[in-house]
Write a protein that holds these residues in place. Sequence first.
Motif, PDB file in Angstrom:
ATOM      1  N   ALA A 192      48.726  38.545  42.831  1.00 29.91           N
ATOM      2  CA  ALA A 192      47.710  39.096  43.648  1.00 29.91           C
ATOM      3  C   ALA A 192      46.703  38.048  44.212  1.00 29.91           C
ATOM      4  O   ALA A 192      45.813  38.226  45.057  1.00 29.91           O
ATOM      5  N   VAL A 193      46.698  36.914  43.775  1.00 31.83           N
ATOM      6  CA  VAL A 193      45.528  35.663  44.173  1.00 31.83           C
ATOM      7  C   VAL A 193      46.519  35.002  45.305  1.00 31.83           C
ATOM      8  O   VAL A 193      47.510  34.410  45.063  1.00 31.83           O
ATOM      9  N   LEU A 197      43.184  30.267  49.088  1.00 30.84           N
ATOM     10  CA  LEU A 197      41.721  30.764  48.558  1.00 30.84           C
ATOM     11  C   LEU A 197      41.371  30.196  47.283  1.00 30.84           C
ATOM     12  O   LEU A 197      40.412  29.672  46.973  1.00 30.84           O
ATOM     13  N   ARG A 198      42.426  30.393  46.459  1.00 28.50           N
ATOM     14  CA  ARG A 198      42.167  29.812  45.158  1.00 28.50           C
ATOM     15  C   ARG A 198      41.968  28.233  44.984  1.00 28.50           C
ATOM     16  O   ARG A 198      41.105  27.734  44.375  1.00 28.50           O
ATOM     17  N   ASP A 226      43.425  43.417  42.260  1.00 33.15           N
ATOM     18  CA  ASP A 226      44.803  44.027  42.404  1.00 33.15           C
ATOM     19  C   ASP A 226      44.833  44.965  43.879  1.00 33.15           C
ATOM     20  O   ASP A 226      45.542  45.135  44.506  1.00 33.15           O
ATOM     21  N   ALA A 227      43.534  45.598  43.708  1.00 30.16           N
ATOM     22  CA  ALA A 227      43.288  46.809  44.689  1.00 30.16           C
ATOM     23  C   ALA A 227      43.029  46.213  45.960  1.00 30.16           C
ATOM     24  O   ALA A 227      43.573  46.610  47.033  1.00 30.16           O
ATOM     25  N   PHE A 228      42.173  45.053  46.108  1.00 29.84           N
ATOM     26  CA  PHE A 228      41.960  44.188  47.446  1.00 29.84           C
ATOM     27  C   PHE A 228      43.185  43.615  47.778  1.00 29.84           C
ATOM     28  O   PHE A 228      43.402  43.763  49.242  1.00 29.84           O
ATOM     29  N   ALA A 238      41.028  36.350  45.445  1.00 25.26           N
ATOM     30  CA  ALA A 238      40.971  35.427  44.441  1.00 25.26           C
ATOM     31  C   ALA A 238      40.109  36.272  43.196  1.00 25.26           C
ATOM     32  O   ALA A 238      39.289  36.802  43.557  1.00 25.26           O
ATOM     33  N   LEU A 239      40.224  35.569  41.995  1.00 23.11           N
ATOM     34  CA  LEU A 239      39.753  36.043  40.768  1.00 23.11           C
ATOM     35  C   LEU A 239      38.856  34.997  40.081  1.00 23.11           C
ATOM     36  O   LEU A 239      39.702  34.256  39.647  1.00 23.11           O
TER      37      LEU A 239
END
Length: 283
Positions: A192-193, A197-198, A226-228, A238-239
Amino acid sequence: NYISDDGLIYVIRNGGSDHQIAPSKIVNIHTKKGIVKGVFGWPAIHTRLKGKEEPPKPDNICIDIGAKDKAEVEKMGVYVGCVITYPDEFHILNKDKFVCRALDNRMGGFMIAEVARLLYENKKQLPFGLYVTNSVQEEIGLRGAEMITHTIQPNVAIVTDVTHDTTTPMIDPKKQGYVEIGKGPVIAYAPAVQQKLRDLITETAEENKIPFQRAALSRATGTDTDAFAYSNGGVASALISLPLRYMHTTVEMVHRDDVENVIKMIYETLLKIKEGETFSYFK
């Protein structure tokens, strides 16, 4: 969930609350009449059968509010459906460890609010619209994030949540990866990442000498990322996670330095995003 004839209250889980920590805990029951105090009782050690002790489970733990029967429970304003919380307060251990219930993910809300404060106080003008949002119901299916992303329809999403410190007992770092509080925010590598961006986040951290750790996630991140990421035809997401000990207990623990560095990481990354940036792999 159920009130017995003798006035004991049986409950079901709301979100990710851990039933194993319940015995001997004081609780607040939220009613229309106000807070009603109760306790999660547990059989005394003298009365339990050695070698056959049952662990706490949702069907064998119950709350005692000092009522003699069901009618007295209801007279006190307690009904099926009342929300129950732990009253544990905020503490600081050894000057730099924050301890409290529900730091997952109240601390996330604090950190993004601090980012907004810094942008405002430093009079930063971003070349894009910025929404700072704190979502509900992440624990039961990312529902708040789903509503947010469909309403805002963002181009980019930087999500922050907590992740496990894996240095405490009974956690295998070979399975969970190595993460330690005080060593910096954790950057997720996951389906999901979005890679570009990461990379911007990690490069920005290196430029600003912000320490960080990495975590590999083979499927879902288990967070609002995951939702985004999979909404509206795909959102570059990114997380950035805050290392935390004892997740879903009333003594969740984080390090002050990590909190400050998550804030810095998000703040400095936002300043790096250029107008019209899509993070497309085909540019």
